[in-house]
Design a protein around this motif. Structure first.
Motif, PDB file in Angstrom:
ATOM      1  N   VAL A 358       0.857  -1.187   0.000  1.00 46.48           N
ATOM      2  CA  VAL A 358       0.000   0.000   0.000  1.00 46.48           C
ATOM      3  C   VAL A 358       0.896   1.241   0.000  1.00 46.48           C
ATOM      4  O   VAL A 358       0.682   2.194  -0.760  1.00 46.48           O
ATOM      5  N   VAL A 359       1.925   1.191   0.831  1.00 46.65           N
ATOM      6  CA  VAL A 359       2.875   2.309   0.900  1.00 46.65           C
ATOM      7  C   VAL A 359       3.603   2.459  -0.444  1.00 46.65           C
ATOM      8  O   VAL A 359       3.798   3.580  -0.928  1.00 46.65           O
ATOM      9  N   ALA A 360       3.964   1.330  -1.054  1.00 48.79           N
ATOM     10  CA  ALA A 360       4.671   1.388  -2.342  1.00 48.79           C
ATOM     11  C   ALA A 360       3.807   2.086  -3.385  1.00 48.79           C
ATOM     12  O   ALA A 360       4.298   2.906  -4.160  1.00 48.79           O
ATOM     13  N   TYR A 361       2.516   1.787  -3.394  1.00 45.15           N
ATOM     14  CA  TYR A 361       1.647   2.435  -4.375  1.00 45.15           C
ATOM     15  C   TYR A 361       1.523   3.941  -4.087  1.00 45.15           C
ATOM     16  O   TYR A 361       1.587   4.762  -4.995  1.00 45.15           O
ATOM     17  N   ARG A 362       1.364   4.287  -2.819  1.00 46.61           N
ATOM     18  CA  ARG A 362       1.268   5.718  -2.467  1.00 46.61           C
ATOM     19  C   ARG A 362       2.528   6.462  -2.911  1.00 46.61           C
ATOM     20  O   ARG A 362       2.438   7.589  -3.423  1.00 46.61           O
ATOM     21  N   ASN A 363       3.693   5.839  -2.693  1.00 42.93           N
ATOM     22  CA  ASN A 363       4.944   6.496  -3.079  1.00 42.93           C
ATOM     23  C   ASN A 363       5.025   6.675  -4.591  1.00 42.93           C
ATOM     24  O   ASN A 363       5.481   7.700  -5.091  1.00 42.93           O
ATOM     25  N   LEU A 364       4.562   5.647  -5.299  1.00 43.74           N
ATOM     26  CA  LEU A 364       4.561   5.737  -6.766  1.00 43.74           C
ATOM     27  C   LEU A 364       3.625   6.863  -7.220  1.00 43.74           C
ATOM     28  O   LEU A 364       3.981   7.683  -8.073  1.00 43.74           O
ATOM     29  N   LEU A 365       2.448   6.901  -6.615  1.00 50.74           N
ATOM     30  CA  LEU A 365       1.476   7.940  -6.966  1.00 50.74           C
ATOM     31  C   LEU A 365       2.057   9.328  -6.691  1.00 50.74           C
ATOM     32  O   LEU A 365       1.988  10.229  -7.535  1.00 50.74           O
ATOM     33  N   LYS A 366       2.665   9.469  -5.525  1.00 48.94           N
ATOM     34  CA  LYS A 366       3.237  10.786  -5.180  1.00 48.94           C
ATOM     35  C   LYS A 366       4.324  11.170  -6.184  1.00 48.94           C
ATOM     36  O   LYS A 366       4.374  12.311  -6.654  1.00 48.94           O
ATOM     37  N   SER A 367       5.162  10.197  -6.542  1.00 48.55           N
ATOM     38  CA  SER A 367       6.270  10.531  -7.460  1.00 48.55           C
ATOM     39  C   SER A 367       5.728  10.979  -8.817  1.00 48.55           C
ATOM     40  O   SER A 367       6.281  11.874  -9.454  1.00 48.55           O
ATOM     41  N   GLN A 368       4.619  10.394  -9.252  1.00 47.42           N
ATOM     42  CA  GLN A 368       4.062  10.759 -10.561  1.00 47.42           C
ATOM     43  C   GLN A 368       3.341  12.110 -10.503  1.00 47.42           C
ATOM     44  O   GLN A 368       3.402  12.894 -11.440  1.00 47.42           O
ATOM     45  N   ILE A 369       2.667  12.384  -9.376  1.00 46.63           N
ATOM     46  CA  ILE A 369       2.051  13.713  -9.216  1.00 46.63           C
ATOM     47  C   ILE A 369       3.155  14.772  -9.210  1.00 46.63           C
ATOM     48  O   ILE A 369       3.041  15.818  -9.866  1.00 46.63           O
ATOM     49  N   ASP A 370       4.250  14.476  -8.486  1.00 45.51           N
ATOM     50  CA  ASP A 370       5.381  15.424  -8.413  1.00 45.51           C
ATOM     51  C   ASP A 370       5.927  15.720  -9.812  1.00 45.51           C
ATOM     52  O   ASP A 370       6.225  16.867 -10.138  1.00 45.51           O
TER      53      ASP A 370
END
Ligand code: FES
Ligand SMILES: [Fe+2]
Length: 462
Positions: A358-370
């Motif tokens: 779940v954390v891995a997906y959140r980090n991926l999402l954040k990196s793409q929004i960034d």
């Protein structure tokens, strides 16, 4: 745990929000072709925008703002003409690009008409779904993910408009452990309350719990990791009694294709009949169109009827008494997501080691929004026509012959090949999952039976 600001950053999808700007880099499925054929003008809401989708009489799709710019009535009550959509009130006509073509009650100049242009977005059909792009030019290509375009697939689309944010459905994709309780123990409890619980060892609910207890008795622990690929990641899991060479750890399962497509595989093998995608399309911050897109691939020898358009059905979340429906797998998921709240308050949560994906997906999402915030292009935006045909089949493990079964749970996994068989409770195994909602359920059961006969004959000959 996330701060309130971080939670907003990941979950909001309206115009101008960081998450909304990311989502506007992708094509989104917004409707089904089956519904649009029944009624060719439809109100749709996507990424917090109210729009009208139509197909004019020449067959062209249009997706325009909901309000007519004359005196603001809704174009969703408009009339599809040979070219474009006509407002029901005073007859202004708009084409798919939003250009006003006619103002029949205005005697005045052409100039007025030419100056009137409404918001319009590109839309196209693929796999029985209507897809839309709401982002900046240049418009990227629509990736032709495998199951939407695969030949010889028998398709069914089941969906539900959930009253919660899209990220709750998405986080479930990384939550491999939930199956034990949500699809095992809760399933048993629901059937027990209804007097329908059986001791059938092959039923999903019992098999899942049996596996779980076996692992517990042997003190076997499970750890998880994301295995990244160019489209997202597969979910790696390893039991403490397995070797690190295990495919569950080196290849993983159920690819997450960013931003929100979940593909089932590759661990089920190449010969599997039941394939599907799940995706949760953000309607707005607190509503999600969650879809399971089935594509059953039967052996060549099974007669599969021609499908003009894949049928769609909206699944119920509650029964006639207003109680949640909990006796099949996807319903259990949908209820769990909705009950996390409209937007789950992640500032209050307490994550454990089993939440690492779940954390891995959140980090991926954040990196793409960034990335989008920095003016760069996020992953899975396709511009090269040579790369858009079934791109995910290049994910390691998705290609080649069926791998040897090497899964996290032993007993539970095979029940999907037994959909046509009767469980001890007197119902078919297909009714344990969302497949039971498919408009062509009975036909699918028949084709599963036919496939079993084909395989038995092949085994005899071998
Ligand atoms: S309100 Fe649409 S034409 Fe008048
Ligand atoms: Fe689930």
């Amino acid at each position: 745990m996330l701060s309130k600001e971080q939670n907003e950053y990941l979950t909001r999808v309206g115009p101008g929000t960081p998450g909304g700007e990311l989502m506007r880099r992708y094509w989104h499925p917004i409707y089904t072709d089956a519904q649009l054929r029944e009624k060719p003008v439809r109100k749709v809401r996507i990424l917090c925008e109210d729009l009208v989708l139509f197909r004019d009489r020449s067959g062209k799709l249009g997706l325009v703002q909901e309000r007519c710019p004359h005196r603001m009535t809704s174009l969703s009550v408009g009339i599809p003409e040979e070219e474009g959509l006509r407002c029901c009130y005073h007859g202004w006509l708009f084409d798919s690009e939003g250009q006003c073509l006619e103002q029949p009650l205005e005697s005045s100049s052409r100039n007025f008409r030419d100056r009137v242009k409404i918001k319009a977005y590109p839309a196209q059909e693929m796999g029985g779904l209507i897809w839309a792009y709401l982002g900046p030019a240049p418009v990227p290509l629509l990736p032709r993910w495998d199951l939407f375009v695969r030949q010889r697939g028998f398709r069914q689309i089941v969906g539900h408009q959930l009253p919660c944010n899209w990220l709750q459905a998405m986080e479930n994709r990384g939550d491999l452990g939930h199956a034990v309780f949500l699809h095992g123990r809760l399933f048993q409890y629901d059937l027990e309350r209804k007097g329908r619980l059986t001791d059938d060892p092959n039923a999903r609910y019992n098999a899942t719990m049996t596996d779980h207890h076996k692992l517990k008795d042997k003190n076997v622990q499970i750890k998880y990791r994301p295995i990244f690929n160019e489209f997202g990641f597969t979910k790696g899991s390893l039991r403490s009694d397995q070797s690190e060479e295990s495919r569950t750890w080196t290849v993983g399962m159920n690819p997450i294709i960013f931003p929100y497509l979940l593909a089932f595989g590759p661990e089920e093998g190449d010969g599997r009949i039941r394939r599907s995608y799940q995706f949760g399309v953000p309607i707005d911050d607190t509503h999600t169109w969650h879809v399971q897109y089935f594509c059953y691939v039967f052996p060549q020898e099974v007669a599969v009827p021609f499908q003009d358009v894949p049928p769609y059905v909206e699944m119920p979340l509650k029964d006639e008494n207003g109680e949640y429906i909990l006796d099949y797998v996807l319903a259990q998921d949908m209820v769990a997501w909705a009950e996390q709240g409209e937007i789950a308050d992640r500032s209050q949560e307490q994550l454990g080691a089993s939440d690492s994906l779940v954390v891995a997906y959140r980090n991926l999402l954040k990196s793409q929004i960034d990335l989008v915030q920095q003016g760069r292009e996020p992953m899975n935006v396709f511009r090269d026509p040579a790369r858009i045909d079934s791109p995910e089949l290049t994910i390691p493990g998705n290609e080649g012959p069926a791998p040897v079964r090497d899964t996290m749970y032993g007993a539970a996994v095979s029940y999907r090949e037994n959909f046509h068989k009767e469980s001890k409770g007197g119902w078919l195994y297909i009714d344990d999952d969302a497949d039971r909602c498919c408009p062509d359920r009975d036909l699918i059961v028949e084709m599963f039976r036919a496939a079993e006969l084909v395989r038995a004959k092949q085994a005899e000959r071998a």
